[in-house]
Design a protein around this motif. Structure first.
Motif, mmCIF file in Angstrom:
data_model
loop_
_atom_site.group_PDB
_atom_site.id
_atom_site.type_symbol
_atom_site.label_atom_id
_atom_site.label_comp_id
_atom_site.label_asym_id
_atom_site.label_seq_id
_atom_site.Cartn_x
_atom_site.Cartn_y
_atom_site.Cartn_z
ATOM 1 N N GLY A 17 0.811 -1.215 0.000
ATOM 2 C CA GLY A 17 0.000 0.000 0.000
ATOM 3 C C GLY A 17 0.845 1.267 0.000
ATOM 4 O O GLY A 17 0.389 2.320 -0.430
ATOM 5 N N LYS A 21 0.248 3.290 -4.315
ATOM 6 C CA LYS A 21 -0.758 4.179 -3.734
ATOM 7 C C LYS A 21 -1.926 4.349 -4.705
ATOM 8 O O LYS A 21 -1.753 4.257 -5.920
ATOM 9 C CB LYS A 21 -0.133 5.531 -3.427
ATOM 10 N N PRO A 22 -3.116 4.637 -4.169
ATOM 11 C CA PRO A 22 -4.275 4.831 -5.049
ATOM 12 C C PRO A 22 -4.050 5.934 -6.088
ATOM 13 O O PRO A 22 -4.256 5.719 -7.269
ATOM 14 C CB PRO A 22 -5.387 5.191 -4.084
ATOM 15 N N TYR A 26 -7.112 6.282 -9.120
ATOM 16 C CA TYR A 26 -8.208 5.855 -8.247
ATOM 17 C C TYR A 26 -9.163 7.019 -7.984
ATOM 18 O O TYR A 26 -10.376 6.836 -7.978
ATOM 19 C CB TYR A 26 -7.657 5.309 -6.932
ATOM 20 N N LYS A 31 -17.045 5.838 -8.056
ATOM 21 C CA LYS A 31 -17.139 4.959 -6.897
ATOM 22 C C LYS A 31 -18.558 4.986 -6.340
ATOM 23 O O LYS A 31 -19.267 5.978 -6.492
ATOM 24 C CB LYS A 31 -16.126 5.385 -5.836
ATOM 25 N N THR A 35 -18.603 4.079 -0.476
ATOM 26 C CA THR A 35 -17.147 4.134 -0.402
ATOM 27 C C THR A 35 -16.722 4.820 0.904
ATOM 28 O O THR A 35 -17.129 5.944 1.173
ATOM 29 C CB THR A 35 -16.567 4.918 -1.595
ATOM 30 N N ASN A 38 -11.318 8.296 2.542
ATOM 31 C CA ASN A 38 -9.924 7.886 2.312
ATOM 32 C C ASN A 38 -9.135 7.682 3.594
ATOM 33 O O ASN A 38 -8.292 6.786 3.668
ATOM 34 C CB ASN A 38 -9.218 8.899 1.417
ATOM 35 N N THR A 83 -3.123 -5.432 -3.999
ATOM 36 C CA THR A 83 -2.779 -4.008 -4.144
ATOM 37 C C THR A 83 -1.990 -3.708 -5.412
ATOM 38 O O THR A 83 -2.362 -2.800 -6.162
ATOM 39 C CB THR A 83 -2.053 -3.494 -2.888
ATOM 40 N N PHE A 87 -4.137 -1.375 -7.786
ATOM 41 C CA PHE A 87 -3.629 -0.007 -7.825
ATOM 42 C C PHE A 87 -2.414 0.158 -8.731
ATOM 43 O O PHE A 87 -2.246 1.207 -9.347
ATOM 44 C CB PHE A 87 -3.273 0.491 -6.421
ATOM 45 N N HIS A 90 -3.725 -1.402 -12.412
ATOM 46 C CA HIS A 90 -5.064 -0.892 -12.751
ATOM 47 C C HIS A 90 -5.942 -1.976 -13.360
ATOM 48 O O HIS A 90 -6.770 -1.700 -14.228
ATOM 49 C CB HIS A 90 -4.989 0.324 -13.675
ATOM 50 N N ASN A 138 -14.671 -3.103 -4.872
ATOM 51 C CA ASN A 138 -13.943 -3.534 -6.069
ATOM 52 C C ASN A 138 -14.929 -3.879 -7.183
ATOM 53 O O ASN A 138 -14.768 -3.455 -8.337
ATOM 54 C CB ASN A 138 -13.056 -4.725 -5.729
#
Length: 146
Positions: A17, A21-22, A26, A31, A35, A38, A83, A87, A90, A138
């Motif tokens: 992570g 990172k997102p 992201y 979304k 959600t 963050n 992850t 992320f 993609h 997801n």
């Protein structure tokens, strides 16, 4: 010492992570309304990883827990894989496949753990609950961003 081995495995999973990172990709995705904010993700995962290490340690002390420990190892591997796939690459659908497998492994692990030790099984419930949210997130992201 055993606790720190499980904690190290969780730290390795958590490090993905930090690496993947997102980021803007992201942030640009559509979304769902459910959600989480963050700020909640690192808090939730920190608690979950600590609980996972504690559960792994407790399982290591229980005679006959080899199958559950193997499931623990499988889930941390799948957890670590998700992850960079989602992320980093993609790949939303591949991430969905991984998180579905992860959910199944954790669900079986929880059931088998409850048979060995109720307290350790209960320690794993927040992880399973969070995976329900993560898998639904997801799926929704994949469905809404093809």
């Amino acid at each position: 010492m055993t606790f720190f081995i499980f904690l190290l495995a969780c730290a390795a999973a958590a490090s993905t992570g930090i690496i993947f990172k997102p980021g803007p990709w992201y942030a640009s995705l559509v979304k769902p309304g459910f959600t989480p904010p963050n700020w909640l993700f690192p808090v939730a995962w920190t608690v979950i990883y600590l609980l996972l290490a504690w559960a792994g340690y407790r399982l290591a002390l229980i005679p006959g827990s080899q199958t559950v420990i193997a499931l623990w190892a499988a889930q941390i591997a799948l957890n670590t894989l998700w992850t960079p796939v989602f992320f980093g690459a993609h790949q939303m659908f591949a991430g969905l496949v991984i998180i579905t497998l992860l959910w199944l492994v954790v669900a079986v692990m929880v059931v088998l753990t409850l048979r060995l030790d109720v307290i350790t099984g209960l320690i794993l419930f927040p992880y399973l609950a969070w995976l329900c949210v993560a898998a639904a997130l997801n799926f929704s992201i994949w469905r809404n961003n093809r």
